[in-house]
Design a protein around this motif. Structure first.
Motif, PDB file in Angstrom:
ATOM      1  N   VAL A   5       0.848  -1.201   0.000  1.00 55.26           N
ATOM      2  CA  VAL A   5       0.000   0.000   0.000  1.00 55.26           C
ATOM      3  C   VAL A   5       0.882   1.249   0.000  1.00 55.26           C
ATOM      4  O   VAL A   5       1.988   1.253   0.541  1.00 55.26           O
ATOM      5  N   PHE A 164      -3.797   0.711  -3.129  1.00 49.04           N
ATOM      6  CA  PHE A 164      -3.495  -0.705  -2.986  1.00 49.04           C
ATOM      7  C   PHE A 164      -2.771  -1.121  -4.265  1.00 49.04           C
ATOM      8  O   PHE A 164      -3.269  -0.911  -5.362  1.00 49.04           O
ATOM      9  N   ALA A 185       0.860  -4.819   2.396  1.00 47.30           N
ATOM     10  CA  ALA A 185      -0.592  -4.771   2.586  1.00 47.30           C
ATOM     11  C   ALA A 185      -0.999  -5.762   3.681  1.00 47.30           C
ATOM     12  O   ALA A 185      -0.506  -6.895   3.713  1.00 47.30           O
ATOM     13  N   ASP A 189      -6.194  -3.859   4.612  1.00 45.29           N
ATOM     14  CA  ASP A 189      -6.035  -3.352   3.244  1.00 45.29           C
ATOM     15  C   ASP A 189      -6.747  -4.265   2.248  1.00 45.29           C
ATOM     16  O   ASP A 189      -7.421  -3.803   1.327  1.00 45.29           O
TER      17      ASP A 189
END
Lengths: 343, 288
Positions: A5, A164, A185, A189
């Protein structure tokens, strides 16, 4: 695939670094309705919230409308050399169905014989995908193309407060490390990503019944009345081919310069809708009727490559529906084939 | 990006579109509209590596003018040169007809994974049915068969031409007639005063063939209009659709399965053909 992310605050700097370090191609607003993928020099030119692009970006870059293939010198001796030109580029903001269109072309241009001109460009193209808003004519979920699981280096999905990122290649990973700051992530997420994808898929309104097409098409193929109806207004203009992310037909022509010494072979896009598509020397035309050419196009898009590659040569982008001057609608026609057969 | 490229064309060439230089060694006018070209590669290495199968074709470049596909009509066992029989009818063929012996051209190929399956045809009687220029691709097979004559049973050629002066490969036909292990029957649509042979289309000669059904192969090449009628006659004979082979013509721009002009259904004439079995053709709408 790695999943990371990126914060909203660093995203802009990431894009800026890419623009200053690479030949960068991204979507730019052309007029009210249409964007075009062009070289971007400054981030202010870039507009990633696009909906329509007439000419598919990947096709334009990897398989240009006209392209020199071979150069030769005609003197006492004739010298012939291949022309394979490519440079590293970043293609930024291409959406999932256009990536899938490019994946089709990848497979096509390396099957049987390897087309180096395409392949060299493709190898040097850094692909960074992002979702875009589907148009009303888009039916890519029916064609399994609204989501790209391959064919990109990075795929960036915009969540509320962060991005993302799916990382598909080592090259993509290195770029990300070099020009930005990301974190791995985590469960939350992925949760947000899943929610996003659920909403994203709901945006596609057009549903096409492609599953039964494979067999029904053969029955309807000989129904002249049906095809006359479908192709009645076709101008044989070839707009559908130009706008298609998977169309690949081309002509090869030889030319000689005014010095009568330097010559070359060039390929240029052709269209299977044009009357001269099946014309051979001596004047025989193997596809003289527009009905015939149109149904052959449907076969090529929706059947031929299902047999050859296990996938359709149509990603459901809906561009051919939008650009058709005669309002011929492939989605409607696929559905009406099923209806016609079911009656 | 995962591009799993398997290279099929393993050569040093970096592009499938680059022709090799070749020379027109000899030109013979064999009819008012057709010439026979003997072609040799400039580079001996290319000539030595040029192995083709009967029924395959090459892409021929006239530099600065264009490129077109032509079927090879010479014996595949002849490694010194190869021959093309070309009618003066298009841009490239017209330019070729204006060229002189010694002129340089470009050649790509041989192409076509579907050629005449001469191995499968061994120990069979062979009927070759040709119309007009369709005799050219078949000549390659005839010459191969004569080269390996003991591998095949009876061989018969049925050849139809428009008129006597348009009959191609007259020397070869005369030679075939002089042999007793191959029969040839030539028919013309428009006979002149001197013509003593058959008159009419070649399909009417098919019923006279009395080869047994179980071990006979037929090969066909001719103008588009001919196939339908020939197939009707062959089907009356009950020949297996897997033992009848037809060479098809289509527009081609690349010869290597990329430009797509030669597609019929899900097949490409350049890479899947140009020779198809009757069974394949029955499954390809619009093939004939």
């Amino acid at each position: 695939m790695l999943y990371k992310v990126m914060g909203r605050d660093v995203f802009k700097d990431f894009v800026k670094s890419l623009i200053s370090n690479y030949e960068f191609i991204g979507p730019k607003r052309k007029d009210k309705a249409v964007h075009d993928f062009v070289p971007i020099k400054d981030i202010s030119e870039l507009d990633i919230n696009y909906k329509r692009t007439t000419i598919p970006p990947a096709k334009k870059i990897l398989f240009p409308p006209d392209e020199k293939l071979v150069a030769y010198e005609v003197n006492e001796k004739i010298k012939v050399r291949p022309v394979v030109e490519s440079s590293e580029k970043v293609l930024f903001g291409i959406n999932a169905w256009d990536i899938n269109g490019m994946n089709f072309l990848d497979r096509f241009f390396v099957t049987d014989f390897v087309d180096e001109n395409y392949l060299e460009r493709r190898k040097k193209l850094i692909v960074i995908g992002m979702d875009s808003e589907p148009t009303e004519t888009n039916f890519s979920p029916s064609m399994d193309s609204e989501y790209a699981k391959d064919g990109f280096d990075l795929y960036i999905t915009e969540l509320k407060d962060r991005y993302f990122i799916r990382i598909n290649t080592a090259r993509g990973d290195e770029i990300l490390k070099k020009y930005s700051v990301t974190e791995n992530a985590l469960v939350k997420d992925f949760k947000d990503y899943n929610n996003y994808m659920d909403n994203y898929r709901k945006k596609f309104k057009l549903d096409v019944n492609i599953k039964d097409f494979y067999d029904n098409f053969e029955l309807i193929y000989d129904d002249d009345e049906f095809w006359e109806k479908v192709a009645k207004n076709c101008y044989s203009c070839g707009s559908c081919n130009l706008a298609c992310p998977t169309c690949f037909c081309f002509n090869v022509k030889d030319d000689i310069e005014l010095n009568l010494k330097d010559g070359n072979k060039t390929r240029e896009w052709d269209s299977c809708m044009l009357p001269e598509y099946g014309l051979v020397a001596g004047g025989h035309n193997f596809r003289p009727d527009k009905e015939n050419r149109l149904k052959q196009r449907y076969r090529c898009k929706l059947k031929t490559f299902l047999d050859k590659f296990g996938r359709y040569a149509c990603v459901g982008c809906g561009r051919c529906i939008e650009v058709c001057l005669a309002k011929i609608n492939i989605a409607d026609n696929i559905n009406s084939i099923k209806k016609e057969v079911s009656v | 990006m995962t591009l799993n490229v398997k290279y099929n064309n393993k050569s040093n060439k970096s592009s499938i579109y680059v022709p090799e230089l070749a020379r027109i060694n000899k030109i013979q006018q064999i009819s008012p509209t057709e010439k026979l070209f003997d072609i040799v590669f400039e580079d001996d290495k290319n000539q030595n590596n040029f192995n083709f199968e009967p029924g395959q074709f090459v892409e021929l470049t006239v530099f600065g003018l264009g490129e077109a596909p032509f079927s090879i009509c010479s014996n595949p066992e002849n490694k010194d040169f190869f021959q093309l029989c070309i009618r003066d009818i298009g841009n490239v063929s017209g330019a070729l007809h204006r060229m002189k012996e010694g002129s340089k051209i470009g050649i790509r190929g041989p192409y076509g994974n579907g050629y005449f399956p001469y191995e499968k045809m061994r120990n069979h009687n062979i009927i070759l049915i040709a119309g007009g220029l369709g005799l050219a691709p078949l000549m390659s097979l005839v010459k191969y068969i004569l080269h390996h004559r003991e591998d095949y049973k009876e061989v018969m050629i049925i050849y139809g031409a428009v008129n006597p002066e348009n009959i191609l490969f007259k020397d070869d036909i005369q030679y075939f007639s002089s042999r007793n292990d191959i029969s040839i029957c030539v028919t013309v649509d428009n006979p002149d005063a001197e013509w003593t042979g058959e008159v009419g289309v070649c399909t009417k000669l098919i019923p006279r063939v009395d080869f047994p059904v179980e071990d006979t192969c037929a090969v066909v090449c001719g103008p588009p209009v001919m196939y339908k009628f020939v197939i009707i006659e062959l089907e009356k004979k009950n020949y297996s659709s897997e033992k009848v082979f037809l060479s098809l013509e289509r527009r081609m721009e690349c010869g290597v399965g990329k430009c797509n002009h030669c597609h019929i259904g899900d097949k490409l004439v350049c890479v899947d053909g140009p020779v198809f079995s009757l069974w394949q053709i029955k499954n390809l709408k619009e093939a004939i």
